[in-house]
Scaffold this active site. Structure first.
Site, PDB file in Angstrom:
ATOM      1  N   SER A  52       0.852  -1.198   0.000  1.00 40.96           N
ATOM      2  CA  SER A  52       0.000   0.000   0.000  1.00 40.96           C
ATOM      3  C   SER A  52       0.880   1.238   0.000  1.00 40.96           C
ATOM      4  O   SER A  52       1.736   1.399   0.868  1.00 40.96           O
ATOM      5  CB  SER A  52      -0.926   0.045   1.216  1.00 40.96           C
ATOM      6  OG  SER A  52      -1.663   1.256   1.204  1.00 40.96           O
ATOM      7  N   VAL A  57       7.235   2.200   4.466  1.00 42.58           N
ATOM      8  CA  VAL A  57       8.211   1.527   3.601  1.00 42.58           C
ATOM      9  C   VAL A  57       7.801   1.669   2.139  1.00 42.58           C
ATOM     10  O   VAL A  57       8.644   1.922   1.267  1.00 42.58           O
ATOM     11  CB  VAL A  57       8.381   0.044   3.994  1.00 42.58           C
ATOM     12  CG1 VAL A  57       9.326  -0.671   3.036  1.00 42.58           C
ATOM     13  CG2 VAL A  57       8.897  -0.075   5.426  1.00 42.58           C
ATOM     14  N   CYS A  58       6.513   1.543   1.861  1.00 38.31           N
ATOM     15  CA  CYS A  58       6.030   1.673   0.482  1.00 38.31           C
ATOM     16  C   CYS A  58       6.264   3.084  -0.055  1.00 38.31           C
ATOM     17  O   CYS A  58       6.667   3.267  -1.208  1.00 38.31           O
ATOM     18  CB  CYS A  58       4.548   1.314   0.405  1.00 38.31           C
ATOM     19  SG  CYS A  58       4.173  -0.365   0.949  1.00 38.31           S
ATOM     20  N   ASP A  59       6.028   4.069   0.792  1.00 39.38           N
ATOM     21  CA  ASP A  59       6.288   5.464   0.455  1.00 39.38           C
ATOM     22  C   ASP A  59       7.771   5.641   0.121  1.00 39.38           C
ATOM     23  O   ASP A  59       8.124   6.210  -0.925  1.00 39.38           O
ATOM     24  CB  ASP A  59       5.880   6.340   1.642  1.00 39.38           C
ATOM     25  CG  ASP A  59       6.181   7.808   1.443  1.00 39.38           C
ATOM     26  OD1 ASP A  59       5.228   8.579   1.276  1.00 39.38           O
ATOM     27  OD2 ASP A  59       7.365   8.199   1.495  1.00 39.38           O
ATOM     28  N   THR A  62       8.757   3.865  -3.193  1.00 41.99           N
ATOM     29  CA  THR A  62       8.256   4.571  -4.374  1.00 41.99           C
ATOM     30  C   THR A  62       9.060   5.840  -4.630  1.00 41.99           C
ATOM     31  O   THR A  62       9.460   6.122  -5.767  1.00 41.99           O
ATOM     32  CB  THR A  62       6.761   4.886  -4.202  1.00 41.99           C
ATOM     33  OG1 THR A  62       6.067   3.658  -3.937  1.00 41.99           O
ATOM     34  CG2 THR A  62       6.186   5.545  -5.436  1.00 41.99           C
TER      35      THR A  62
END
EC number: 1.11.1.24
Length: 161
Positions: A52, A57-59, A62
């Protein structure tokens, strides 16, 4: 074994290998149009898969791939999650990454199944990174065993060069 926050999860689909041709996909862009691998023909592709985009971590994943590869020749970064396209667009605007390509597998999870990444228990995608050459051959991949860990950014970035 694959875990999410230390809890064992199962992934639907078969994991891919270096040397495989990446399966085609039909994913939803932030404008609700459909995108396939053919839309990125002739380019190297970094497919950055995150559970998500709204998590730490995803932020970071990306941002890192988009910032480090923003000037890379003939290379496109594609972030894939099951977040709704509206949430992806909102995140890109808030992050100042208006040119980032974020595609959603929310509709039928076909990408997650084809790439061996659909977390059955959560209906999220597992974290992974795929580097494809101009002919969609996988030249590098990393499936993370613990979904809350960061990928090996240096190895993935080196594979693009």
């Amino acid at each position: 074994m694959t875990t999410f926050n230390g809890n064992t999860v199962t992934l639907a689909g078969k994991k891919l290998q270096v040397g495989d041709t990446a399966p085609d996909f039909s994913l939803t862009d932030t404008d609700l149009s459909k995108k396939t691998l053919a839309d990125f023909a002739g380019q190297k592709k970094v497919i950055s898969v995150v559970p998500s985009i709204d998590t730490g971590v995803c932020d970071a994943q990306t941002r890192r791939f988009n910032q480090e590869l923003s000037d890379a020749d003939n290379t496109v970064v594609i972030t894939v999650s099951v977040d709704l396209p509206f949430a992806q667009a909102r995140w890109c605007g808030a992050a100042g990454l208006n040119d980032a390509i974020t595609l959603s597998d929310y509709y039928d999870y076909s990408f997650g199944k084809a790439y061996g990444l659909l977390i059955n228990e959560l209906h999220l995608l597992g974290r992974a990174v795929f580097v494809l050459d101009e002919d969609n051959k996988i030249t590098y991949l990393e499936y993370l065993d613990e979904m809350t860990n960061h990928p090996n950014y240096d190895a993935a970035l080196a594979a693009v060069k």
